[in-house]
Design an enzyme around this catalytic site. Structure first.
Site, PDB file in Angstrom:
ATOM      1  N   ARG A 146     -10.705   9.921   2.021  1.00  0.00           N
ATOM      2  CA  ARG A 146     -10.541  10.571   3.331  1.00  0.00           C
ATOM      3  C   ARG A 146     -11.713  11.522   3.586  1.00  0.00           C
ATOM      4  O   ARG A 146     -12.153  11.674   4.729  1.00  0.00           O
ATOM      5  CB  ARG A 146      -9.173  11.257   3.416  1.00  0.00           C
ATOM      6  N   TYR A 151     -15.228   1.262  -6.712  1.00  0.00           N
ATOM      7  CA  TYR A 151     -16.489   1.985  -6.534  1.00  0.00           C
ATOM      8  C   TYR A 151     -17.383   1.822  -7.772  1.00  0.00           C
ATOM      9  O   TYR A 151     -18.550   2.187  -7.746  1.00  0.00           O
ATOM     10  CB  TYR A 151     -16.209   3.471  -6.241  1.00  0.00           C
ATOM     11  N   LYS A 170      -2.330  -1.509  -3.763  1.00  0.00           N
ATOM     12  CA  LYS A 170      -3.159  -0.313  -3.691  1.00  0.00           C
ATOM     13  C   LYS A 170      -2.298   0.936  -3.754  1.00  0.00           C
ATOM     14  O   LYS A 170      -1.316   1.002  -3.020  1.00  0.00           O
ATOM     15  CB  LYS A 170      -3.917  -0.357  -2.368  1.00  0.00           C
ATOM     16  N   GLU A 212       7.418  -6.749   1.306  1.00  0.00           N
ATOM     17  CA  GLU A 212       6.210  -6.574   2.146  1.00  0.00           C
ATOM     18  C   GLU A 212       5.218  -7.715   1.899  1.00  0.00           C
ATOM     19  O   GLU A 212       4.604  -8.233   2.829  1.00  0.00           O
ATOM     20  CB  GLU A 212       5.522  -5.238   1.827  1.00  0.00           C
ATOM     21  N   SER A 223     -10.213   5.692  -4.552  1.00  0.00           N
ATOM     22  CA  SER A 223     -11.159   6.792  -4.755  1.00  0.00           C
ATOM     23  C   SER A 223     -10.696   7.799  -5.807  1.00  0.00           C
ATOM     24  O   SER A 223     -11.471   8.226  -6.658  1.00  0.00           O
ATOM     25  CB  SER A 223     -11.405   7.490  -3.421  1.00  0.00           C
ATOM     26  N   LYS A 259       1.318   9.940   5.654  1.00  0.00           N
ATOM     27  CA  LYS A 259       1.412   8.562   6.147  1.00  0.00           C
ATOM     28  C   LYS A 259       2.684   7.886   5.651  1.00  0.00           C
ATOM     29  O   LYS A 259       2.760   6.664   5.574  1.00  0.00           O
ATOM     30  CB  LYS A 259       0.154   7.797   5.720  1.00  0.00           C
ATOM     31  N   LYS A 293       0.861  -1.182   0.000  1.00  0.00           N
ATOM     32  CA  LYS A 293       0.000   0.000   0.000  1.00  0.00           C
ATOM     33  C   LYS A 293       0.898   1.233   0.000  1.00  0.00           C
ATOM     34  O   LYS A 293       1.717   1.415   0.899  1.00  0.00           O
ATOM     35  CB  LYS A 293      -0.896  -0.010   1.231  1.00  0.00           C
TER      36      LYS A 293
HETATM   37  C1  PBG Z   1      -7.297   3.548   5.561  1.00  0.00           C
HETATM   38  C2  PBG Z   1      -7.630   3.356   4.133  1.00  0.00           C
HETATM   39  C3  PBG Z   1      -7.435   4.295   3.098  1.00  0.00           C
HETATM   40  C4  PBG Z   1      -8.024   3.737   1.976  1.00  0.00           C
HETATM   41  C5  PBG Z   1      -8.530   2.478   2.330  1.00  0.00           C
HETATM   42  N1  PBG Z   1      -8.262   2.243   3.675  1.00  0.00           N
HETATM   43  C6  PBG Z   1      -6.869   5.658   3.088  1.00  0.00           C
HETATM   44  C7  PBG Z   1      -5.547   5.950   3.623  1.00  0.00           C
HETATM   45  O1  PBG Z   1      -4.691   5.073   3.786  1.00  0.00           O
HETATM   46  O2  PBG Z   1      -5.342   7.130   3.906  1.00  0.00           O
HETATM   47  C8  PBG Z   1      -8.118   4.430   0.640  1.00  0.00           C
HETATM   48  C9  PBG Z   1      -9.136   3.934  -0.303  1.00  0.00           C
HETATM   49  C10 PBG Z   1      -9.497   4.868  -1.398  1.00  0.00           C
HETATM   50  O3  PBG Z   1      -8.861   5.923  -1.631  1.00  0.00           O
HETATM   51  O4  PBG Z   1     -10.471   4.550  -2.097  1.00  0.00           O
HETATM   52  N2  PBG Z   1      -6.252   2.943   6.112  1.00  0.00           N
END
Ligand code: PBG
Length: 310
Positions: free
Chosen positions: A190, A299, A234, A219, A260, A203, A180
């Site tokens: 968010r 989505y 992701k 990982e 998203s 992050k 990720k």
């Molecule tokens: C939280 C999480 C995130 C997403 C899924 N779980 C956001 C982040 O890590 O800030 C993002 C999913 C998306 O953007 O559709 N840990």
């Protein structure tokens, strides 16, 4: 006749956002066509998914502000939005609908980070693990079929697996958000869970550098060794090389999260006349299958499944 890959509704996992209340729907401005739903509406969406042949939904809560805290304790409440929605779907649909639940603290913390902070504001790995294992157990007790840790702490897959085994949740799967990235494509999500405005800093101390791919493989190897049943990459489209390497090197089910920002870009592009909405959507989705994915969190799940029906 010679097509090598097919997209089917059974490849799709539909992320859904939950809010408090009854009969509530809140459209999300930065995600056109996506709403937050109260638990009753979530069950309706899950039925719709079932009727379209979608096997699984992924749940995310928009926790009311007064229930957010520095330690994210609401994540452990057996009556939180996630648990209520999970139970409601399982009561209504049983094995006809899989429920995947996200493990990370960001929808519950007042600071919007995925874990607990130390005095310097640094996310602490091992203290966070203790909470995450309790969060996972809380979700499994509510009926989750797949636990998906998205926090990127080290050692969380084995810690969660141990806690699930001790509680006799032998059949609950773990889909690890293994690779990720610290991505700019998460903005609308968010907004959707209400963590964006709260987030201080970024992050990057626990999510990955977009410049790295060998690190992704390391990982993924950790998460598989720790007991993950499947792994996720992701975001999706900008990381097809990681998906391809993961599938070739480990031969385990690999999922992509078309996040998203990727969804919002298709919507904005189509609205700006870049191309046909459905054609843009389907071309992006088949790319994940071509790269080696078993499935895609998107989505677009219901829209794509509807189109595939025609
Ligand atoms: C939280 C999480 C995130 C997403 C899924 N779980 C956001 C982040 O890590 O800030 C993002 C999913 C998306 O953007 O559709 N840990």
């Amino acid at each position: 006749m010679v097509r090598e890959n097919q997209l089917s509704s059974t490849d799709l996992i539909w992320p859904l956002f939950i809010i408090d209340g009854q009969g509530e729907e809140e459209p999300i401005g930065s995600l056109p066509g996506v709403s937050r739903w109260s638990v009753d509406g979530i069950v309706t969406r899950a039925r719709e998914a079932r009727d379209l042949g979608i096997p699984c939904v992924a749940l995310f809560p928009n926790t009311p502000p007064e229930k957010r805290s520095d330690d994210g304790a609401e994540a452990l409440n057996p009556n939180n939005l996630m648990c209520r929605a999970t139970k409601a779907i399982k009561d209504a649909l049983g094995d006809d609908m899989g429920v995947l639940t996200d493990v990370a603290l960001d929808p519950y913390t007042s600071h919007g980070q995925d874990g607990l902070l130390d005095d310097l504001g640094y996310v602490t790995n091992d203290r966070t693990l203790e909470v995450l294992t309790k969060q996972a157990l809380n979700q499994a007790n509510a009926g989750a079929d797949v636990i998906a840790p998205s926090d990127m702490m080290d050692g969380r897959v084995s810690a969660i697996r141990n806690v699930l085994e001790l509680a006799h949740h032998h059949n609950v799967q773990i889909m690890a958000y293994a690779a990720k990235y610290a991505s700019a494509f998460y903005g609308p999500f968010r907004d959707a869970v209400g963590s964006g405005g709260r987030l201080t800093g970024d992050k990057k101390t626990y999510q990955m550098d977009p410049a790295n791919s060998d690190e992704a493989i390391r990982e993924i190897a950790f998460d598989i060794a720790e007991g993950a049943d499947s792994i996720m990459v992701k975001p999706g489209l900008a990381y097809l090389d990681i998906i391809y390497r993961a599938k070739s090197e480990f031969n385990i089910p690999v999922f992509a999260y078309q996040v998203s920002g990727e969804y919002a870009l298709v919507k904005a592009g189509a609205a700006a006349g870049v191309g046909d909405h459905d054609a843009l959507m389907m071309e992006k989705l088949i790319a994940f299958k071509r790269a080696g994915c078993s499935g895609i969190l998107t989505y677009f799940a219901a829209d794509a499944a509807r189109l595939l029906r025609k």
